[in-house]
Write a protein that holds these residues in place. Structure first.
Motif, PDB file in Angstrom:
ATOM      1  N   ASP A 189       9.881   8.801  -5.754  1.00 29.32           N
ATOM      2  CA  ASP A 189       8.671   9.077  -5.056  1.00 29.32           C
ATOM      3  C   ASP A 189       8.404   8.764  -3.608  1.00 29.32           C
ATOM      4  OD1 ASP A 189       8.645   6.472  -5.330  1.00 29.32           O
ATOM      5  OD2 ASP A 189       6.404   6.275  -6.381  1.00 29.32           O
ATOM      6  N   CYS A 190       8.628   8.101  -3.123  1.00 25.94           N
ATOM      7  CA  CYS A 190       8.876   7.625  -1.499  1.00 25.94           C
ATOM      8  C   CYS A 190       9.367   8.633  -0.772  1.00 25.94           C
ATOM      9  CB  CYS A 190       9.332   6.278  -1.391  1.00 25.94           C
ATOM     10  SG  CYS A 190       9.471   5.887   0.382  1.00 25.94           S
ATOM     11  N   LYS A 191      10.702   8.876  -1.613  1.00 26.69           N
ATOM     12  CA  LYS A 191      11.613   9.901  -0.763  1.00 26.69           C
ATOM     13  C   LYS A 191      11.031  11.504  -0.998  1.00 26.69           C
ATOM     14  CE  LYS A 191      16.088   7.594  -1.042  1.00 26.69           C
ATOM     15  NZ  LYS A 191      17.644   7.828  -1.323  1.00 26.69           N
ATOM     16  N   ALA A 192      10.260  11.741  -1.906  1.00 26.96           N
ATOM     17  CA  ALA A 192       9.707  12.981  -2.028  1.00 26.96           C
ATOM     18  C   ALA A 192       8.471  13.098  -1.509  1.00 26.96           C
ATOM     19  CB  ALA A 192       9.518  13.177  -3.437  1.00 26.96           C
ATOM     20  N   ALA A 214       4.906  -7.654  -8.187  1.00 24.70           N
ATOM     21  CA  ALA A 214       5.913  -6.896  -8.057  1.00 24.70           C
ATOM     22  C   ALA A 214       5.562  -5.562  -9.071  1.00 24.70           C
ATOM     23  CB  ALA A 214       7.003  -7.477  -8.085  1.00 24.70           C
ATOM     24  N   ALA A 215       5.374  -4.669  -8.498  1.00 28.58           N
ATOM     25  CA  ALA A 215       4.970  -3.426  -9.200  1.00 28.58           C
ATOM     26  C   ALA A 215       6.051  -2.549  -9.457  1.00 28.58           C
ATOM     27  CB  ALA A 215       4.053  -2.314  -8.401  1.00 28.58           C
ATOM     28  N   ARG A 216       7.336  -2.682  -9.026  1.00 30.25           N
ATOM     29  CA  ARG A 216       8.617  -1.732  -9.368  1.00 30.25           C
ATOM     30  C   ARG A 216       9.630  -2.428 -10.161  1.00 30.25           C
ATOM     31  NH1 ARG A 216       9.145   3.165  -6.398  1.00 30.25           N
ATOM     32  NH2 ARG A 216       7.231   3.512  -5.126  1.00 30.25           N
ATOM     33  N   ARG A 276       0.940  -1.182  -0.130  1.00 28.21           N
ATOM     34  CA  ARG A 276       0.109   0.091   0.247  1.00 28.21           C
ATOM     35  C   ARG A 276       0.979   1.232   0.206  1.00 28.21           C
ATOM     36  NH1 ARG A 276      -1.949  -3.996   2.717  1.00 28.21           N
ATOM     37  NH2 ARG A 276      -4.271  -4.698   2.314  1.00 28.21           N
ATOM     38  N   ALA A 277       0.477   2.368  -0.575  1.00 31.39           N
ATOM     39  CA  ALA A 277       1.019   3.749  -0.678  1.00 31.39           C
ATOM     40  C   ALA A 277       0.143   4.774  -0.607  1.00 31.39           C
ATOM     41  CB  ALA A 277       1.981   3.769  -1.925  1.00 31.39           C
ATOM     42  N   ILE A 278       0.623   5.795  -0.159  1.00 33.74           N
ATOM     43  CA  ILE A 278      -0.211   6.930  -0.042  1.00 33.74           C
ATOM     44  C   ILE A 278      -0.297   7.812  -1.885  1.00 33.74           C
ATOM     45  CG2 ILE A 278       0.295   7.675   2.202  1.00 33.74           C
ATOM     46  CD1 ILE A 278       2.378   9.926   1.119  1.00 33.74           C
ATOM     47  N   PRO A 279      -1.076   8.528  -2.070  1.00 29.81           N
ATOM     48  CA  PRO A 279      -1.303   9.121  -3.337  1.00 29.81           C
ATOM     49  C   PRO A 279       0.102   9.766  -3.629  1.00 29.81           C
ATOM     50  CG  PRO A 279      -3.321  10.066  -2.014  1.00 29.81           C
ATOM     51  CD  PRO A 279      -2.412   9.105  -1.110  1.00 29.81           C
ATOM     52  N   ASN A 280       0.322   9.497  -5.213  1.00 23.91           N
ATOM     53  CA  ASN A 280       1.454   9.891  -5.681  1.00 23.91           C
ATOM     54  C   ASN A 280       2.638   9.174  -5.365  1.00 23.91           C
ATOM     55  OD1 ASN A 280       0.080  12.086  -7.070  1.00 23.91           O
ATOM     56  ND2 ASN A 280       0.222  13.455  -5.002  1.00 23.91           N
ATOM     57  N   VAL A 281       2.644   7.858  -4.854  1.00 22.10           N
ATOM     58  CA  VAL A 281       3.589   7.091  -4.379  1.00 22.10           C
ATOM     59  C   VAL A 281       3.080   5.785  -4.970  1.00 22.10           C
ATOM     60  CG1 VAL A 281       5.061   5.858  -2.834  1.00 22.10           C
ATOM     61  CG2 VAL A 281       4.340   8.625  -2.536  1.00 22.10           C
ATOM     62  N   GLY A 282       4.016   4.974  -5.772  1.00 24.71           N
ATOM     63  CA  GLY A 282       3.687   3.630  -6.279  1.00 24.71           C
ATOM     64  C   GLY A 282       4.145   2.773  -5.177  1.00 24.71           C
ATOM     65  N   PRO A 283       2.656   1.865  -4.884  1.00 22.20           N
ATOM     66  CA  PRO A 283       2.892   0.671  -4.215  1.00 22.20           C
ATOM     67  C   PRO A 283       3.906  -0.351  -4.751  1.00 22.20           C
ATOM     68  CG  PRO A 283       0.656   0.567  -5.223  1.00 22.20           C
ATOM     69  CD  PRO A 283       1.437   2.100  -5.544  1.00 22.20           C
ATOM     70  N   LEU A 315      14.293   7.574  12.551  1.00 21.67           N
ATOM     71  CA  LEU A 315      14.000   8.717  12.068  1.00 21.67           C
ATOM     72  C   LEU A 315      13.617   8.739  10.656  1.00 21.67           C
ATOM     73  CD1 LEU A 315      15.961  11.108  14.568  1.00 21.67           C
ATOM     74  CD2 LEU A 315      13.432  10.905  14.234  1.00 21.67           C
ATOM     75  N   THR A 316      14.235   8.003   9.917  1.00 22.65           N
ATOM     76  CA  THR A 316      14.473   8.088   8.472  1.00 22.65           C
ATOM     77  C   THR A 316      13.593   6.761   7.794  1.00 22.65           C
ATOM     78  OG1 THR A 316      16.872   8.711   8.575  1.00 22.65           O
ATOM     79  CG2 THR A 316      15.895   8.192   6.494  1.00 22.65           C
ATOM     80  N   GLN A 317      12.652   7.266   6.751  1.00 22.25           N
ATOM     81  CA  GLN A 317      11.988   6.253   6.158  1.00 22.25           C
ATOM     82  C   GLN A 317      12.720   5.375   5.303  1.00 22.25           C
ATOM     83  OE1 GLN A 317       8.765   5.881   5.943  1.00 22.25           O
ATOM     84  NE2 GLN A 317       7.873   7.601   7.023  1.00 22.25           N
ATOM     85  N   GLU A 318      12.260   4.158   5.444  1.00 22.48           N
ATOM     86  CA  GLU A 318      13.027   2.919   4.312  1.00 22.48           C
ATOM     87  C   GLU A 318      12.879   3.149   3.015  1.00 22.48           C
ATOM     88  OE1 GLU A 318      11.707  -0.293   6.894  1.00 22.48           O
ATOM     89  OE2 GLU A 318      13.601  -0.360   7.859  1.00 22.48           O
ATOM     90  N   CYS A 319      12.974   4.112   2.323  1.00 23.54           N
ATOM     91  CA  CYS A 319      12.766   4.379   1.138  1.00 23.54           C
ATOM     92  C   CYS A 319      14.124   4.133   0.190  1.00 23.54           C
ATOM     93  CB  CYS A 319      12.353   5.931   0.313  1.00 23.54           C
ATOM     94  SG  CYS A 319      10.858   6.557   1.271  1.00 23.54           S
ATOM     95  N   THR A 320      14.038   2.991  -0.547  1.00 25.08           N
ATOM     96  CA  THR A 320      15.406   2.763  -1.204  1.00 25.08           C
ATOM     97  C   THR A 320      15.865   3.811  -2.288  1.00 25.08           C
ATOM     98  OG1 THR A 320      14.111   1.520  -3.205  1.00 25.08           O
ATOM     99  CG2 THR A 320      14.572   0.217  -1.059  1.00 25.08           C
ATOM    100  N   ASP A 321      17.152   3.570  -2.788  1.00 27.73           N
ATOM    101  CA  ASP A 321      17.631   4.709  -3.774  1.00 27.73           C
ATOM    102  C   ASP A 321      16.808   4.815  -4.970  1.00 27.73           C
ATOM    103  OD1 ASP A 321      19.548   5.015  -1.802  1.00 27.73           O
ATOM    104  OD2 ASP A 321      21.098   3.766  -2.883  1.00 27.73           O
TER     105      ASP A 321
END
Length: 463
Positions: free
Chosen positions: A293-296, A187-189, A148-155, A283-289
């Motif tokens: 979209d996750c980091k932003a 897998a979506a990515r 799952r993901a919030i709007p504008n982020v790909g699950p 304190l830091t989200q686990e968004c991969t490199d």
């Protein structure tokens, strides 16, 4: 994507051949029904897993209810007018703790193979270790698949499970069938790295966790025998993991491979990994490199869960009580207890501990408890191996899980799906999946007359 299925352990029934000295199982012991000592609750309803330690003061019980409210409430997307409750995601598995731990109990895989996993998550890693000796995350998807993901982020995609039936029979001719899960992902990515290691994990019950943390470290380490020096076929050993608060290696107690040292760290890890909520510990989200979209994505502050919320949820998780056993003096239950001990099950599922002094938790200190676990790692054989190391636990080792409260699982959660991914439909199937250090006891169970097998199951149902 499709990968080999790795059977995983939930109930380890048997790591030896003899009952402990003085334990015949022929009579109920004084206080045997009090699984959690003075903290034990006497409740057999759907709320049996959701009650506070009975010896808490009214003031501390009020704090328990505050933590319960945060455990149950959904987090929302930031920014929002809901002060202190926004920051969900960007990627997540659930909106609240109770979404997976329904009524503080166990999750279960879906019956419909077209239905995606909800209270089951997939752990991901690649060969190697991270900076602290833990599993190295998969480069695209990180440490777990988040559907799952919030709007504008790909699950990241969904996962599904189907089953293959594996028929068998006992020596006396009674038949059974084990169901072998086969997992697939959408897998979506893009594809995961070819050597990705994947383990499915059902959300476990929350009861009695604080009592397990209250057991003195030296009492747990007494049972270690990594080289099987006594030749009894048991080579239990502790996991040593990274303690974020201490900035040092510590004894692991929680999780399917004992990869968490404290309930505070386990709580903070679940906030981040399952809901995408940062805390002072992480304190830091686990968004991969590659997940720009996750980091932003917008955040709900830093940290998103305040120190108070984190502490309240950890307090709630620590003080959830264990329900009392039922029918401890019943003749069939006692016969089953005798078989449990005779087959050596209690050599890994340690029946009794005395908790030490647990700072900040007087109600959990100095209690005689009956968790049926040693909290150590055991080699459970290739059939149960997931091939995925976790700190010092190798791909064949699993922590002995506690058995207390399992007899009320169907009442609370409406199912009897055991093992750590829910494949076993009751205790018999759970036993029959075992190998490695439990193989001799499994085969001894198979050789029992049907009446004695049923008595052993009846004992487990009384826990």
């Amino acid at each position: 994507m499709r990968w080999p299925v790795f059977p995983l352990v939930f109930v380890v029934l048997g790591c030896g051949a003899e009952a402990p000295p003085g334990e015949t199982g022929l009579s109920a012991e004084p206080g045997e029904e009090l699984s959690g000592g003075e903290t034990t609750v006497h409740d057999t309803s759907k709320n049996a897993y959701s009650l506070s330690a009975r010896n808490m003061t009214p003031e501390r019980r009020s704090a328990f209810f505050v933590g319960n409210s945060f455990f149950k409430e959904n987090w929302v997307i930031a920014p929002a007018s809901t002060e202190g409750r926004d920051g969900l995601g960007p990627l997540f598995n659930a909106r609240s703790c109770s979404s997976c731990h329904l009524l503080d109990g166990r999750g279960s895989p879906p019956d419909d193979p077209a239905e995606p996993l909800v209270s089951v998550l997939l752990r991901l890693s690649i060969p190697g270790v991270d900076a602290h000796g833990g599993p190295a995350p998969e480069p695209v998807y990180g440490g777990q698949l988040q559907p799952r993901a919030i709007p504008n982020v790909g699950p990241e995609g969904d996962a599904f499970v189907a089953y293959e039936e594996m028929p068998g029979s006992f020596p006396d001719g009674e038949t059974y069938s084990l169901r072998k899960p086969v997992y697939t992902t959408a897998a979506a990515r893009g594809d995961m790295q070819p050597d990705t290691l994947i383990s499915a994990r059902v959300a476990p019950a929350m009861i009695g966790l604080g009592l397990l943390e209250a057991i003195a470290e030296e009492d747990l380490l007494k049972a270690e025998d990594p080289d099987d020096a006594d030749g009894d076929g048991i080579s239990g050993r502790a996991n040593h993991v990274w303690d974020v608060a201490r900035g040092a290696v510590a004894l692991g107690r929680f999780g399917w491979k004992a990869n968490q040292p404290t309930l505070m760290q386990q709580t903070a890890g679940a906030f981040l990994g399952d809901m995408g909520i940062t805390t002072s510990m992480f304190l830091t989200q686990e968004c991969t490199d590659v997940q720009a979209d996750c980091k932003a994505a917008p955040t709900g502050g830093s940290p998103e869960a305040s120190e108070k919320i984190l502490g309240d949820v950890a307090f709630y998780s620590t003080t959830l009580a264990v329900p009392a056993r039922r029918d401890v003096g019943d003749a069939v239950v006692l016969a089953g207890k005798q078989q449990f001990l005779k087959l050596g099950c209690g050599n890994c599922h340690t029946p009794v501990f005395r908790t030490g002094t647990f700072d900040g938790y007087p109600e959990l200190s100095g209690q005689t408890i009956r968790p049926f676990t040693d909290l150590l790692l055991h080699d459970m054989g290739e059939a149960l191996a997931d091939g995925r190391p976790d700190f010092e636990a190798d791909g064949r080792e699993w922590r002995t899980p506690p058995l207390w409260g399992l007899g009320l699982l169907e009442t609370v959660n409406g199912h009897q799906n055991l093992l750590h991914d829910g494949r076993a439909r009751g205790f018999v199937e759970a036993v029959l999946w075992h190998g490695g250090e439990a193989e001799a006891s499994r085969e001894a169970f198979r050789a029992l007359p049907a009446e004695e097998r049923r008595a052993l199951v009846r004992f487990l149902e009384s826990l």
